[in-house]
Design an enzyme around this catalytic site. Structure first.
Site, PDB file in Angstrom:
ATOM      1  N   ASP A 134      -5.683  10.468   0.733  1.00  0.00           N
ATOM      2  CA  ASP A 134      -7.029  10.497   0.272  1.00  0.00           C
ATOM      3  C   ASP A 134      -7.711  11.650   0.651  1.00  0.00           C
ATOM      4  OD1 ASP A 134      -6.544   8.024  -0.673  1.00  0.00           O
ATOM      5  OD2 ASP A 134      -7.464   6.809   1.094  1.00  0.00           O
ATOM      6  N   SER A 151       0.858  -1.100  -0.089  1.00  0.00           N
ATOM      7  CA  SER A 151       0.157   0.035   0.035  1.00  0.00           C
ATOM      8  C   SER A 151       0.916   1.370  -0.125  1.00  0.00           C
ATOM      9  CB  SER A 151      -0.973   0.123   1.164  1.00  0.00           C
ATOM     10  OG  SER A 151      -1.542   1.340   1.327  1.00  0.00           O
ATOM     11  N   TRP A 173      -9.887  10.207  -5.653  1.00  0.00           N
ATOM     12  CA  TRP A 173      -9.490  10.968  -4.444  1.00  0.00           C
ATOM     13  C   TRP A 173      -8.044  10.648  -3.782  1.00  0.00           C
ATOM     14  CZ3 TRP A 173     -12.468   6.563  -5.272  1.00  0.00           C
ATOM     15  CH2 TRP A 173     -11.891   5.422  -4.769  1.00  0.00           C
ATOM     16  N   HIS A 174      -7.264   9.494  -4.505  1.00  0.00           N
ATOM     17  CA  HIS A 174      -5.985   9.386  -4.069  1.00  0.00           C
ATOM     18  C   HIS A 174      -5.168   9.889  -4.684  1.00  0.00           C
ATOM     19  CE1 HIS A 174      -3.396   6.099  -2.247  1.00  0.00           C
ATOM     20  NE2 HIS A 174      -2.688   6.498  -3.452  1.00  0.00           N
ATOM     21  N   GLU A 190      -8.899   5.898  -8.924  1.00  0.00           N
ATOM     22  CA  GLU A 190      -9.469   6.721  -7.635  1.00  0.00           C
ATOM     23  C   GLU A 190      -9.281   8.044  -7.663  1.00  0.00           C
ATOM     24  OE1 GLU A 190      -7.333   4.610  -4.518  1.00  0.00           O
ATOM     25  OE2 GLU A 190      -8.244   2.708  -4.939  1.00  0.00           O
TER      26      GLU A 190
END
Length: 316
Positions: A237, A228, A289-290, A287
Site C-alpha cells: 500500500d 488477503s 494505493w494498492h 484502490e
C-alpha cells in the site's frame, strides 16, 4: 453742439460694445479654463460641437448562449476489454482507514515461499459462489498456496493457508526502494505504509470493518482472513510522506504522487492490483494505493494491455 453730442453718443456706444466684447472674451476664457482649456469640449458643452473626447456609451450586449459540449468519445480499449466505468463507492464505506489500520505490522517470520506445482485449490465439485462477496461459500482454506503460471495468487477464489507467513518479500522491498529513489528525483517522497499482514491480523481487521459497515460493504474493500494479498508479502500500500490524508484513499490517484506511481510502477515490477471498472473481475472496488509485485516482465505486459492479474492468468 449737436455734432459734439453726436460724437459723445457714438463714443459711449463704442465703449459699451468694447465692454460687451471684453466681457464675452473674459467669459469665454473662463469657460475654456473651467473645461480644462479644451476648446472642443467647451464648445461641445455649449451645444455648438459634438464632443469627440468623452467616451461614448457602449451598447449593452446580451450574453451569448453557450453551446453544450459534445459528448466525449470513449477512449479506445484493447480488443475484448470492456469500457471502464466511473469508480463506484461502497455503501457506508469509510472515507479513510485509521492510523492503526494503515500501520505496517512487523513480520514475525521471513522466508522465501517455496513454489508448488501450479494447481487450483478448488474441489472437483466447487460450492456455489456467493452473490454478495464473490467468495465461494463453504470453501476451506488450502494447505498449500496456489501458483498459476509461476505467480502466487490470492483472491476471492484462491485463498492462502492460515499458517502461510512468509513476511514481507525482500525482492519486492528492494524494487520499491528503487522506485522510491527515482520518484524522489521528481520531488515525490513515497512510502509503503502497509505491506505484509499475518492471517491473525487480517482476522481482527476484517471483523472491525464488518462491525462498522456490514459484511456486504466490507467485502468490497477488505479481504476475509486467508484471502488477503497482504498475507503474501507481495502487496504494497503506497502513499506519500506528509500526505497521510490520501493514504488508503481513492484521492491518492488524483495526486501527483499517485499519478507518478500509476504510470511508472510497472518498470519496477509492480501492478495496480484493483483498477477502475474491474470490480467484477477482481472482486474489489478501485484502490489507487494498492500495488502488487509480480516482476518486471509480467508487470509490463499487464500495464500495456491494461488488464488485471486475473485476466493475465486466465482465471476468475
Amino acid at each position: 453742439m449737436k455734432r459734439s453730442k453726436h460724437k459723445k453718443t457714438k463714443s459711449k456706444i463704442g465703449t459699451i460694445i468694447l465692454l460687451i466684447i471684453s466681457i464675452f472674451f473674459i467669459s469665454a476664457i473662463v469657460w475654456i479654463g473651467i473645461n480644462e482649456w479644451n476648446v472642443d469640449k467647451s464648445l461641445s458643452r455649449l451645444g455648438l460641437k459634438k464632443d469627440v473626447t468623452e467616451p461614448q456609451e457602449e451598447p449593452i450586449q446580451l450574453p451569448e448562449e453557450e453551446e453544450e459540449p459534445l459528448d466525449e468519445l470513449p477512449n479506445a480499449t484493447e480488443e475484448g476489454d470492456e469500457e471502464q466505468e466511473p469508480e463506484q463507492q461502497a455503501p457506508n464505506q469509510p472515507q479513510e482507514k485509521t492510523d492503526e489500520e494503515k500501520k505496517v505490522e512487523t513480520p514475525t517470520k521471513i522466508e522465501t515461499p517455496v513454489k508448488k506445482n501450479d494447481k487450483a485449490n478448488v474441489k472437483n465439485n466447487p460450492p456455489t459462489i456467493s452473490k454478495n462477496g464473490g467468495y465461494i461459500e463453504g470453501q476451506k482454506l488450502p494447505k498449500e498456496p496456489t501458483f498459476i503460471k509461476g505467480v502466487l495468487i490470492a483472491n476471492k477464489k484462491y485463498p492462502l493457508p492460515s499458517d502461510y507467513a512468509p513476511g514481507e518479500s525482500k525482492e519486492a522491498r528492494a524494487a520499491f526502494d528503487e522506485m522510491a529513489a527515482e520518484a524522489k528525483l521528481s520531488g515525490i517522497n513515497l512510502t509503503a505504509f502497509s505491506t505484509y499482514r499475518s492471517y491473525e491480523y487480517q482476522v481482527s481487521l476484517y471483523d472491525r470493518y464488518v462491525q462498522k459497515d456490514g459484511k456486504d460493504a466490507a467485502d468490497r474493500y477488505s479481504a476475509r482472513p486467508g484471502y488477503s494479498e497482504h498475507q503474501t508479502g507481495l502487496a504494497f500500500d503506497i502513499g506519500e510522506v506528509n500526505f497521510e490524508k490520501h493514504w488508503a484513499s481513492s484521492s491518492f490517484g488524483d495526486t501527483e504522487a499517485g499519478k507518478w506511481v500509476a504510470a511508472n510502477a510497472y518498470r519496477y515490477g509492480f501492478i495496480l492490483r484493483y483498477p477502475k471498472g474491474k470490480e467484477d473481475v477482481t472482486g474489489y472496488m478501485h484502490e489507487s494505493w494498492h500495488f502488487r509485485y509480480v516482476g518486471k516482465e509480467i508487470a509490463e505486459e499487464v500495464f500495456k494491455r491494461n488488464i488485471t492479474l486475473e485476466e493475465y492468468l486466465g482465471i476468475e
